[in-house]
Enzyme design. Structure first.
Site, short mmCIF file in Angstrom:
data_model
loop_
_atom_site.label_atom_id
_atom_site.label_comp_id
_atom_site.label_asym_id
_atom_site.label_seq_id
_atom_site.Cartn_x
_atom_site.Cartn_y
_atom_site.Cartn_z
CE LYS A 22 78.25 38.77 35.72
NZ LYS A 22 78.87 38.10 36.89
CG ASN A 23 82.37 38.87 35.51
OD1 ASN A 23 81.41 39.12 36.24
ND2 ASN A 23 82.57 37.67 34.98
NE ARG A 102 84.03 33.21 43.98
CZ ARG A 102 84.67 32.57 44.94
NH1 ARG A 102 84.00 31.98 45.89
NH2 ARG A 102 85.97 32.50 44.94
CB CYS A 126 76.84 31.01 39.61
SG CYS A 126 75.96 32.20 38.61
NE ARG A 131 82.55 30.70 41.77
CZ ARG A 131 81.94 31.74 41.25
NH1 ARG A 131 80.63 31.79 41.28
NH2 ARG A 131 82.61 32.72 40.72
CE LYS A 171 91.89 25.90 39.97
NZ LYS A 171 90.89 25.09 40.63
CB VAL A 172 95.12 31.51 37.04
CG1 VAL A 172 94.56 32.85 36.58
CG2 VAL A 172 96.53 31.31 36.51
CB SER A 173 92.19 33.03 41.80
OG SER A 173 91.14 33.78 42.37
CB VAL A 174 89.31 36.44 38.09
CG1 VAL A 174 88.83 37.87 37.85
CG2 VAL A 174 89.62 35.74 36.78
CG ASP A 316 82.45 33.28 32.92
OD1 ASP A 316 82.27 32.31 33.68
OD2 ASP A 316 82.86 34.39 33.31
CB ILE A 338 87.73 27.24 35.38
CG1 ILE A 338 88.56 27.55 34.12
CG2 ILE A 338 87.84 28.37 36.42
CD1 ILE A 338 90.01 27.84 34.34
NE ARG A 408 73.82 36.80 39.80
CZ ARG A 408 74.74 35.95 40.22
NH1 ARG A 408 74.43 34.68 40.36
NH2 ARG A 408 75.95 36.34 40.51
C1 EPZ Z 1 85.51 35.23 38.18
O1 EPZ Z 1 85.11 34.49 39.31
C2 EPZ Z 1 84.24 35.58 37.44
N1 EPZ Z 1 83.37 36.35 38.30
C3 EPZ Z 1 83.52 34.30 37.00
O2 EPZ Z 1 82.39 34.67 36.24
C4 EPZ Z 1 84.48 33.49 36.11
O3 EPZ Z 1 83.86 32.27 35.76
C5 EPZ Z 1 85.78 33.21 36.86
O4 EPZ Z 1 86.36 34.47 37.33
C6 EPZ Z 1 86.82 32.51 36.03
O5 EPZ Z 1 87.12 33.27 34.89
C7 EPZ Z 1 83.52 37.68 38.36
O6 EPZ Z 1 84.42 38.28 37.79
C8 EPZ Z 1 82.51 38.44 39.15
P1 EPZ Z 1 88.38 32.51 40.16
P2 EPZ Z 1 86.12 34.19 40.49
O7 EPZ Z 1 88.80 32.95 41.51
O8 EPZ Z 1 87.08 35.31 40.59
C9 EPZ Z 1 89.55 28.48 42.49
C10 EPZ Z 1 80.11 34.72 35.70
O9 EPZ Z 1 79.32 33.87 35.20
N2 EPZ Z 1 89.73 29.30 43.71
O10 EPZ Z 1 89.18 32.97 38.98
O11 EPZ Z 1 85.31 33.85 41.65
C11 EPZ Z 1 88.08 28.42 42.08
O12 EPZ Z 1 87.36 27.48 42.81
C12 EPZ Z 1 81.08 34.33 36.78
O13 EPZ Z 1 80.12 35.91 35.37
C13 EPZ Z 1 90.21 28.71 44.85
O14 EPZ Z 1 90.47 27.51 44.90
O15 EPZ Z 1 86.85 32.89 39.94
C14 EPZ Z 1 88.21 28.10 40.62
O16 EPZ Z 1 88.44 26.73 40.46
C15 EPZ Z 1 80.90 32.92 37.22
N3 EPZ Z 1 90.36 29.47 45.98
C16 EPZ Z 1 89.49 28.85 40.19
O17 EPZ Z 1 90.20 29.11 41.41
C17 EPZ Z 1 90.09 30.79 45.97
O18 EPZ Z 1 90.26 31.44 47.01
C18 EPZ Z 1 89.27 30.15 39.46
O19 EPZ Z 1 88.29 30.93 40.15
C19 EPZ Z 1 89.62 31.40 44.79
C20 EPZ Z 1 89.46 30.62 43.66
#
Ligand code: EPZ
Length: 429
Positions: A22-23, A102, A126, A131, A171-174, A316, A338, A408
């Protein structure tokens, strides 16, 4: 509203086909906005989130055709989507469509990069923490776009196109890394991304973009360099296997006992989770085109888990591991680093008898011999499936309510588990 009914106690035997991720599928579909030519995506999972993204893309003017099932293909084979974004008629993604997912916010990057404008509602998704999207907006600004926030919408403009820039994520963000990859691919000049996410889904997006003509180096590492091109072309790409679905069924076997082969998946996508499963007492073995998981006779050992960006233990799978730990022979320690609010499953697991103490970002799980079935409520996608896992090993009947969360992210979950001996059914209405 549909519910899932489980009678616990049955071991799992057989094979489970793993769907496309999915992701990965979601950002790949979104990347098709970057070109006027057709993008063909294979192995796309049939999930509510994919359906929702189809609606969002269609609303922008994108044509999406689903190729019919060919001779010999079964429902276990993913869908093939032919996506054509030649005629973008609108650059707005409205609240009604974006609020439930999201990832749909990510359309902002290709829209600004190719069309010079996007108006996208701030996202929902979610309920697992605040987030924010600040990193994503910073990416667009670093590449020269303007950002305004008005009535819940982000309006971003780059009338003369994006320009390469230097992005260092705090911070690492996908999602922010996906955004940077898509935006920088069509920006003029070079972009350097530091502290990029290394998740396999990021690498999969980069692989598609490279097939479309993007110049990207270093995807899958923390430093990525992109040299922008003036346009991208069509491509065909198969979505990688879903590592979270793989890990979830692996944990289900460790919980219920039995011996299962997970097909069409790869162990390198989640080595840290498999190491933890081995530590918990399961056998994990790589086999042709998949992985075999077994737990026969021996009990579940307590584990110590800290969620981290890839290649660390994935957030996850945190809820699913907690379900497993509820039957551990001792106390497990599970730390979530995370998302700050990703413990909603704790109170529901407690309804099945689980003993979990929360202390800030850490859960201490005192294992018990037997869980007892009860009605429970799904709160988010991964939390929901942790309740299913717990129900598989609980005495008697567990009813999981609000399973639209499950739909989902888990394709035909009750069929996949039911075929392997689990007593599980969907109750409609
Ligand atoms: C992706 O979400 C995944 N979603 C999430 O899976 C997964 O839990 C997450 O990555 C972490 O691996 C999809 O791929 C669709 P992040 P994402 O940006 O990209 C902070 C599931 O169940 N952050 O890597 O939204 C954030 O709050 C879902 O399938 C900021 O502060 O996650 C978090 O603490 C749930 N500012 C951290 O970074 C920002 O602008 C990592 O979040 C963006 C993120």
């Amino acid at each position: 509203m549909d519910r899932i009914r489980i009678i616990g106690g049955a071991e799992l035997q057989g094979t489970i086909p793993i769907s496309g991720a999915k992701n990965a599928a979601l950002p790949l579909m979104i990347a098709s906005l970057l070109t006027e030519e057709e993008v063909v995506l294979e192995n796309v999972p049939r999930l509510a989130d994919v359906m929702q993204l189809k609606r969002i893309l269609s609303n922008l003017g994108v044509d999406i055709a689903v190729r019919g099932r060919r001779h010999g293909e079964t429902e276990d084979d993913g869908e093939t989507l032919r996506i054509n974004a030649k005629n973008i008629i609108d650059t707005t993604a409205p609240y009604e469509l974006v609020s439930t997912m999201r990832a749909s916010f990510w359309v902002i990057a290709p829209l600004v990069a190719r069309m010079g404008h996007a108006k996208v509602s701030l996202p929902g998704g979610c309920a697992i923490g605040t987030r924010p999207v600040d990193f994503l907006l910073n990416v667009l600004e670093a590449l020269g776009a303007t950002i305004e926030i008005e009535a819940g919408y982000v309006i971003s403009t780059a009338r003369h196109g994006l320009k390469g820039g230097h992005i260092v994520f705090p911070k690492v963000s996908v999602g922010a890394t996906h955004t940077a990859l898509m935006a920088a691919s069509l920006a003029e000049g070079e972009t350097l991304i530091e502290n990029a996410a290394r998740e396999p889904e990021v690498k999969d997006l980069a692989d598609l973009l490279i097939k479309m003509g993007a110049k990207i180096e270093g995807a899958g590492t923390s430093t990525i360099t992109i040299t922008g091109v003036s346009s991208l072309h069509g491509a065909t790409h198969a979505v990688i296997p879903d590592r979270i679905e793989t890990g979830t069924y692996a944990i289900a076997v460790a919980m219920a006992g039995g011996d299962i082969v997970l097909q069409n998946t790869r162990t390198d996508l989640l080595e840290s989770a498999f190491d933890t499963l081995r530590a918990a007492g399961a056998e994990v073995e790589t086999v042709a085109n998949g992985v075999r998981i077994a737990r026969n006779g021996n009990g579940i050992l307590p584990v110590d888990v800290t969620t981290e960006p890839f290649p660390g233990f994935p957030t996850d799978l945190q809820a699913q591991f907690m379900a497993l730990a509820t039957r551990g022979q001792g106390t497990s320690k599970i730390r979530e680093t995370i998302f700050e609010n990703r413990f909603m499953h704790v109170q529901e697991l407690a309804r099945l008898g689980a003993r979990v103490r929360l202390d800030g970002d850490t859960a201490y799980v005192d294992g018990i011999e037997r869980l007892k079935g009860a009605p429970v409520m799904a709160t988010d996608l991964r939390a929901s499936v942790s309740l299913v896992i717990a129900g598989l090993a609980a005495e008697g009947e567990t009813i999981v309510n609000r399973i639209y969360h499950l739909d989902r992210g888990f394709e035909r979950l009750e069929h996949k588990l039911g075929r392997c001996g689990a007593r599980i059914e969907r109750i409609s209405g």
